[in-house]
Design a protein around this motif. Sequence first.
Motif, PDB file in Angstrom:
ATOM      1  N   ASN A 108      39.880  30.161  46.012  1.00 10.54           N
ATOM      2  CA  ASN A 108      38.869  30.833  45.006  1.00 10.54           C
ATOM      3  C   ASN A 108      37.569  30.517  45.319  1.00 10.54           C
ATOM      4  O   ASN A 108      37.493  30.137  46.377  1.00 10.54           O
ATOM      5  N   SER A 109      36.511  30.740  44.521  1.00  9.38           N
ATOM      6  CA  SER A 109      35.147  30.918  45.027  1.00  9.38           C
ATOM      7  C   SER A 109      34.672  29.448  45.460  1.00  9.38           C
ATOM      8  O   SER A 109      33.699  29.434  46.330  1.00  9.38           O
ATOM      9  N   LYS A 110      35.366  28.345  44.784  1.00 14.01           N
ATOM     10  CA  LYS A 110      35.137  26.971  45.425  1.00 14.01           C
ATOM     11  C   LYS A 110      35.956  26.559  46.616  1.00 14.01           C
ATOM     12  O   LYS A 110      35.901  25.400  46.949  1.00 14.01           O
ATOM     13  N   ASN A 111      36.681  27.467  47.314  1.00 15.88           N
ATOM     14  CA  ASN A 111      37.436  27.051  48.520  1.00 15.88           C
ATOM     15  C   ASN A 111      38.399  26.267  47.805  1.00 15.88           C
ATOM     16  O   ASN A 111      39.070  25.715  49.059  1.00 15.88           O
TER      17      ASN A 111
END
Length: 275
Positions: A56-59
Amino acid sequence: MRHLNFNLFGLLLFVTFCVHAADFSVAPPDIARIKNRGELVVAMYYEDVPPFSMRNSKNELIGIDIEIAQDIAKKLDVKLTLNRDSKTYDEIIQTVANKKADIGLSTLSDTLERATMVRFTTPYWSLKQFLIINRLKLSTYKDHADYKKTELLLNQTGIKIGVIKGSSYVDFAKKFFPLATIESYETLAQGIQDTKNTNLLAFLYDEVEIMNWNSAHPEDSLFLKSEFITQSEDTLAIAVNWQDGHLLSWLNLSIQQSKNNFLKRLRSKYIDEVK
């Protein structure tokens, strides 16, 4: 005296209950192994396979298989450790067979060949099997009797079909197209490039991988088209070591109890909302 006897009886009842409760806490060896370690080791494919595993966008790792693994660890009350060393899906099977992981959970097809090494749960998911076909090369067969029946057309000598090395699609291709020549590739990109270059007439893989490719490479639609196999579906299951019978039964029960709620929510979250 009667009061003393009553207290003694109560004490004996409590001790008896505790003994039986302790007996129930003695888990079978395969479950006890995981519990005592305080960790569930799950073998997964080394690359992300959206929507089953991705960042996701937070890795952070998310996806259908990731959430299923997290759910299993939570139910067992242990931490989750992912072993993502396997470069092929068959390596995941070997990892479980060699007891380097408790389970294999990574879009694993429950094939008969793999079942000679491990045991599989009941399927928790199913995928359509897709062909990606070179339009130009296909047009050269327009006068063939089976031109409009792709699956029949592909099953003849002289036809080359690509698959991913070490995947269940090696066996699927041999089963569906026994007369064709089956070529194995290390990566999907290599196989599709050879299909575009007309070295192959078609490439066979699951709907998720093909849809992901088509989404990332819309320009390929000029050269390639996709069709799904009508003969069968690709069922996905969890692999366990052949000796872990109680773990297998526990996982089957977990899948059964999750079908109408947890698994349904995952489909809605990762499949339906994306469409």
